[in-house]
Design a protein around this motif. Structure first.
Motif, PDB file in Angstrom:
ATOM      1  N   LEU A 183     104.106  31.230  56.447  1.00 27.37           N
ATOM      2  CA  LEU A 183     103.861  32.202  55.366  1.00 27.37           C
ATOM      3  C   LEU A 183     102.581  33.001  55.577  1.00 27.37           C
ATOM      4  N   ARG A 184     101.857  32.742  56.680  1.00 27.90           N
ATOM      5  CA  ARG A 184     100.627  33.493  56.968  1.00 27.90           C
ATOM      6  C   ARG A 184     100.709  34.221  58.303  1.00 27.90           C
ATOM      7  N   ASN A 185     101.879  34.240  58.908  1.00 26.51           N
ATOM      8  CA  ASN A 185     102.057  34.931  60.201  1.00 26.51           C
ATOM      9  C   ASN A 185     101.000  34.520  61.224  1.00 26.51           C
ATOM     10  N   TYR A 236      98.176  36.273  46.366  1.00 26.46           N
ATOM     11  CA  TYR A 236      96.781  35.882  46.225  1.00 26.46           C
ATOM     12  C   TYR A 236      96.636  34.769  45.183  1.00 26.46           C
ATOM     13  N   GLY A 237      95.593  33.945  45.374  1.00 32.39           N
ATOM     14  CA  GLY A 237      95.268  32.901  44.399  1.00 32.39           C
ATOM     15  C   GLY A 237      93.762  32.848  44.247  1.00 32.39           C
ATOM     16  N   GLY A 238      93.256  31.672  43.863  1.00 29.38           N
ATOM     17  CA  GLY A 238      91.808  31.491  43.788  1.00 29.38           C
ATOM     18  C   GLY A 238      91.259  31.595  42.389  1.00 29.38           C
ATOM     19  N   SER A 239      89.943  31.541  42.306  1.00 25.40           N
ATOM     20  CA  SER A 239      89.304  31.490  40.999  1.00 25.40           C
ATOM     21  C   SER A 239      89.032  32.881  40.440  1.00 25.40           C
ATOM     22  N   CYS A 240      89.182  33.919  41.263  1.00 22.10           N
ATOM     23  CA  CYS A 240      88.781  35.254  40.793  1.00 22.10           C
ATOM     24  C   CYS A 240      89.944  36.208  40.543  1.00 22.10           C
ATOM     25  N   PHE A 241      90.718  36.509  41.587  1.00 19.39           N
ATOM     26  CA  PHE A 241      91.729  37.564  41.427  1.00 19.39           C
ATOM     27  C   PHE A 241      92.687  37.306  40.258  1.00 19.39           C
ATOM     28  N   PHE A 270      79.822  39.378  44.408  1.00 21.25           N
ATOM     29  CA  PHE A 270      81.016  39.734  45.194  1.00 21.25           C
ATOM     30  C   PHE A 270      81.189  38.720  46.321  1.00 21.25           C
ATOM     31  N   LEU A 271      81.017  37.433  45.985  1.00 21.87           N
ATOM     32  CA  LEU A 271      81.021  36.397  47.019  1.00 21.87           C
ATOM     33  C   LEU A 271      82.435  35.895  47.276  1.00 21.87           C
ATOM     34  N   ARG A 272      82.781  35.800  48.554  1.00 21.79           N
ATOM     35  CA  ARG A 272      84.062  35.170  48.884  1.00 21.79           C
ATOM     36  C   ARG A 272      83.809  33.695  49.165  1.00 21.79           C
ATOM     37  N   GLU A 273      84.637  32.838  48.618  1.00 21.76           N
ATOM     38  CA  GLU A 273      84.502  31.420  48.936  1.00 21.76           C
ATOM     39  C   GLU A 273      84.694  31.248  50.428  1.00 21.76           C
ATOM     40  N   GLY A 274      83.899  30.382  51.014  1.00 24.04           N
ATOM     41  CA  GLY A 274      84.019  30.141  52.457  1.00 24.04           C
ATOM     42  C   GLY A 274      83.135  31.072  53.270  1.00 24.04           C
ATOM     43  N   LYS A 284      91.105  46.046  56.127  1.00 21.72           N
ATOM     44  CA  LYS A 284      90.947  44.742  55.486  1.00 21.72           C
ATOM     45  C   LYS A 284      91.872  44.556  54.282  1.00 21.72           C
ATOM     46  N   PHE A 285      92.160  43.284  53.984  1.00 26.54           N
ATOM     47  CA  PHE A 285      93.006  42.939  52.835  1.00 26.54           C
ATOM     48  C   PHE A 285      94.402  43.535  52.933  1.00 26.54           C
ATOM     49  N   LEU A 286      94.894  43.589  54.172  1.00 30.77           N
ATOM     50  CA  LEU A 286      96.271  44.043  54.381  1.00 30.77           C
ATOM     51  C   LEU A 286      97.078  42.975  55.116  1.00 30.77           C
ATOM     52  N   HIS A 287      96.722  41.698  54.919  1.00 31.38           N
ATOM     53  CA  HIS A 287      97.516  40.630  55.526  1.00 31.38           C
ATOM     54  C   HIS A 287      98.560  40.169  54.522  1.00 31.38           C
ATOM     55  N   ALA A 288      99.824  40.333  54.904  1.00 33.53           N
ATOM     56  CA  ALA A 288     100.892  39.878  54.012  1.00 33.53           C
ATOM     57  C   ALA A 288     100.898  38.353  53.993  1.00 33.53           C
ATOM     58  N   ILE A 304      82.716  47.680  37.315  1.00 34.29           N
ATOM     59  CA  ILE A 304      82.813  47.745  38.785  1.00 34.29           C
ATOM     60  C   ILE A 304      83.385  46.429  39.324  1.00 34.29           C
ATOM     61  N   LYS A 305      82.896  45.325  38.794  1.00 33.19           N
ATOM     62  CA  LYS A 305      83.360  44.024  39.275  1.00 33.19           C
ATOM     63  C   LYS A 305      84.875  43.872  39.092  1.00 33.19           C
ATOM     64  N   TYR A 306      85.364  44.194  37.891  1.00 34.02           N
ATOM     65  CA  TYR A 306      86.799  44.048  37.634  1.00 34.02           C
ATOM     66  C   TYR A 306      87.612  45.048  38.442  1.00 34.02           C
ATOM     67  N   THR A 313      95.019  24.615  49.828  1.00 36.28           N
ATOM     68  CA  THR A 313      94.037  25.435  49.107  1.00 36.28           C
ATOM     69  C   THR A 313      94.485  26.907  49.105  1.00 36.28           C
ATOM     70  N   PHE A 314      93.880  27.719  48.233  1.00 38.09           N
ATOM     71  CA  PHE A 314      94.364  29.110  48.104  1.00 38.09           C
ATOM     72  C   PHE A 314      94.023  29.955  49.319  1.00 38.09           C
ATOM     73  N   LYS A 315      93.061  29.483  50.121  1.00 39.44           N
ATOM     74  CA  LYS A 315      92.715  30.137  51.379  1.00 39.44           C
ATOM     75  C   LYS A 315      91.920  29.132  52.216  1.00 39.44           C
ATOM     76  N   PRO A 316      91.667  29.405  53.493  1.00 38.39           N
ATOM     77  CA  PRO A 316      90.946  28.429  54.306  1.00 38.39           C
ATOM     78  C   PRO A 316      89.462  28.327  53.939  1.00 38.39           C
TER      79      PRO A 316
HETATM   80  C1  UDX Z   1      87.421  37.237  45.865  1.00 36.35           C
HETATM   81  C2  UDX Z   1      86.677  38.522  46.260  1.00 36.35           C
HETATM   82  O1  UDX Z   1      86.911  38.814  47.650  1.00 36.35           O
HETATM   83  C3  UDX Z   1      85.193  38.378  45.980  1.00 36.35           C
HETATM   84  O2  UDX Z   1      84.535  39.601  46.276  1.00 36.35           O
HETATM   85  C4  UDX Z   1      85.034  38.040  44.491  1.00 36.35           C
HETATM   86  O3  UDX Z   1      83.699  37.891  44.158  1.00 36.35           O
HETATM   87  C5  UDX Z   1      85.809  36.780  44.144  1.00 36.35           C
HETATM   88  O4  UDX Z   1      87.178  36.951  44.517  1.00 36.35           O
HETATM   89  P1  UDX Z   1      87.837  34.828  46.921  1.00 36.35           P
HETATM   90  O5  UDX Z   1      88.659  34.527  45.709  1.00 36.35           O
HETATM   91  O6  UDX Z   1      86.870  33.803  47.394  1.00 36.35           O
HETATM   92  O7  UDX Z   1      86.994  36.167  46.720  1.00 36.35           O
HETATM   93  O8  UDX Z   1      88.851  35.056  48.123  1.00 36.35           O
HETATM   94  P2  UDX Z   1      89.361  36.233  49.062  1.00 36.35           P
HETATM   95  O9  UDX Z   1      88.949  35.951  50.445  1.00 36.35           O
HETATM   96  O10 UDX Z   1      89.052  37.558  48.534  1.00 36.35           O
HETATM   97  O11 UDX Z   1      90.948  35.969  48.978  1.00 36.35           O
HETATM   98  C6  UDX Z   1      91.635  35.998  47.725  1.00 36.35           C
HETATM   99  C7  UDX Z   1      93.110  35.706  47.902  1.00 36.35           C
HETATM  100  O12 UDX Z   1      93.766  36.804  48.531  1.00 36.35           O
HETATM  101  C8  UDX Z   1      93.430  34.486  48.760  1.00 36.35           C
HETATM  102  O13 UDX Z   1      94.496  33.790  48.151  1.00 36.35           O
HETATM  103  C9  UDX Z   1      93.856  35.080  50.086  1.00 36.35           C
HETATM  104  O14 UDX Z   1      94.727  34.247  50.793  1.00 36.35           O
HETATM  105  C10 UDX Z   1      94.534  36.350  49.627  1.00 36.35           C
HETATM  106  N1  UDX Z   1      94.563  37.415  50.642  1.00 36.35           N
HETATM  107  C11 UDX Z   1      93.404  38.025  51.010  1.00 36.35           C
HETATM  108  C12 UDX Z   1      95.765  37.815  51.202  1.00 36.35           C
HETATM  109  O15 UDX Z   1      96.842  37.256  50.884  1.00 36.35           O
HETATM  110  N2  UDX Z   1      95.756  38.837  52.107  1.00 36.35           N
HETATM  111  C13 UDX Z   1      94.632  39.473  52.491  1.00 36.35           C
HETATM  112  O16 UDX Z   1      94.728  40.395  53.294  1.00 36.35           O
HETATM  113  C14 UDX Z   1      93.407  39.049  51.929  1.00 36.35           C
END
Ligand code: UDX
Length: 437
Positions: free
Chosen positions: A416-418, A263-268, A152-156, A255-259, A210-212, A326-329
């Motif tokens: 776009l990130r307020n 979302y992007g990245g390698s997981c979601f 459940f690792l977040r990049e960064g 948490k995870f309520l920032h508009a 659980i992971k998915y 990048t998809f996030k900082p």
């Molecule tokens: C995610 C999960 O958090 C992690 O547990 C899992 O193992 C892999 O996927 P990660 O992809 O590194 O981790 O990034 P995360 O910090 O979760 O952000 C994912 C995306 O959601 C980013 O694009 C981020 O900008 C976006 N996001 C996140 C939002 O737009 N708003 C939020 O409130 C939170």
């Protein structure tokens, strides 16, 4: 304990380095010789804060080594983790398990005695069963338990997430040596166990799900607030206040309520699609997740249109500066970054795009060759008709707004990130728009 990590990518390397820091003997394996050579030379193949120091100190202590020799690394290991990639299969969204099964066969050929094989890669429900079948077919002579232990690792923030996890999930099967596997996993995670991180022992399929379910839920939370942000704009409400107002309810959580731009990245993106495929295969639809995937896809291009709207609906011949690719900082990862869709829609509209990102520009250049890459936010904004903040890197939080406005053709900012308060930006002379307020 002797731990072998197959796959020295993001998950394998972070997990391997952290396990060695717990005091275990860890060998990280990868097929890619250049990657292993780089690691031997102390160079990290990925950008992750703190990783280089963590690797260096454990290599120096003799607990962490790297090799391309899988067979040598597997012999005598107490636990063998599979942390290879599971990309989306081209065309259908199914997770591609080729590398997982390849690794399984190679492990089967190399094991020398009883061991535990652990899938750390994100794998669809039932993959552990398949891994077990392969091992049994090829090595009926050795006791090998197969465990699911999702990351459940977040990049960064991966090292902190590994060392201070909200929970550790371990999936075992009683029928196949489950009790011994649980004991091995307890020993593997002993330092965290002593720290009282909750360890959940569940069935293997449950662990895989659980992971998915966790990632799909988080993606849903983000997508929910993104749609509420659009509604806020329509009715004249403020999404940040709505987030706070609902997030203070413990049942919802802040948490995870920032508009934002989606979302992007390698997981979601990959995991939500893979969950939908599993749901389809088992004829048990998860329609909420279907909606999340489609709303998020649409949103990325809609953010491009938002920028175009801020330029009076016409970007032909205009220049837009994009801050953050990048998809996030705090990562150099460009996978499924919203910037890709946003830039494409601007280019399609006839704009020129200048970009700046603290870590992501090398990866971005390969994916977006048609934009001009700059060495600072101010250089990117020079001669631009608008500047858009797409990723909330810290260095964009305290820009010299007067200086920024001074180098632009017209001071227009789409945030776009307020990141900013509207009044502050407007005071510096900008026409300012943001998300959901
Ligand atoms: C995610 C999960 O958090 C992690 O547990 C899992 O193992 C892999 O996927 P990660 O992809 O590194 O981790 O990034 P995360 O910090 O979760 O952000 C994912 C995306 O959601 C980013 O694009 C981020 O900008 C976006 N996001 C996140 C939002 O737009 N708003 C939020 O409130 C939170």
């Amino acid at each position: 304990m002797k731990i072998t990590m197959i796959g020295s990518g993001y998950v394998g390397l972070v997990s391997g380095a952290c396990f060695s820091d717990f005091g275990h003997d860890v060998v990280c394996v990868d097929k890619d010789e250049s990657k292993i050579a780089a690691l031997h030379a102390g160079r990290m193949p990925i950008y992750e804060p703190g990783l280089e120091q963590l690797v260096a100190s454990n290599v120096a202590a003799g607990r962490l080594t790297f090799t391309t020799d899988l067979a040598g690394a597997v012999a005598g290991a107490d636990a063998i983790f599979i942390a290879v990639g599971t990309p989306s299969r081209r065309g259908d969204g199914h997770a591609d398990l080729t590398y997982v099964f390849e690794a399984t066969r190679e492990i089967a050929a190399a094991v020398t005695g009883p061991t535990v094989v652990v899938t750390k890669s994100t794998v669809p429900v039932g993959t552990g069963d398949r891994v077990e079948e392969i091992l049994r077919e090829e090595r009926p002579d050795v006791e090998i338990a197969v465990v699911s232990n999702p990351e459940f690792l977040r990049e960064g923030a991966a090292i902190g997430d590994f060392k201070r996890p909200d929970r550790i999930v371990i999936g075992t099967e009683d029928a196949n040596d489950g009790a011994r596997a649980q004991q091995v996993m307890r020993d593997v995670y002993r330092p965290l166990y002593l720290n009282e991180s909750p360890i959940l022992f569940v069935g293997r399929r449950t662990s895989e799900l659980i992971k998915y379910a966790a990632n799909a839920f988080l993606a849903t939370k983000i997508t929910f607030i993104n749609e509420i942000a659009d509604l806020c704009e329509a009715v004249g409400a403020n999404v940040q206040d709505v987030s706070r107002g609902i997030g203070l309810d413990n049942r919802i959580g802040a948490k995870f309520l920032h508009a934002g731009p989606g979302y992007g990245g390698s997981c979601f993106p990959k995991d939500t699609l893979a969950l939908l495929k599993t749901a389809e295969d088992f004829e048990s639809p998860v329609r909420i997740v279907e909606a999340v995937v489609s709303v998020n896809d649409t949103r990325k291009r809609a953010m491009g249109r938002k920028i175009i709207k801020a330029l009076n609906e016409d970007v032909k011949g205009k220049t837009v500066a994009i801050l953050g690719l990048t998809f996030k900082p705090n990562t150099d990862d460009m996978r499924d970054a919203p910037s890709l869709a946003i830039v494409q829609s601007l280019l399609d509209g006839g704009a020129s795009v200048r970009g700046y990102d603290p870590e992501g520009m090398d990866a971005a250049k390969a994916m977006m060759p048609d934009i001009t890459y700059c060495s600072s936010p101010y250089e990117a904004a020079t001669g631009a008709d608008a500047v858009a903040i797409v990723t909330e890197w810290d260095i964009f939080r305290a820009l010299d707004l007067k200086r920024l406005a001074g180098v632009m053709v017209a001071p227009v900012m789409i945030d776009l990130r307020n990141v900013y308060r509207p009044g502050d930006v407007e005071k510096a002379g900008f026409a300012y728009s943001s998300v959901g307020r």
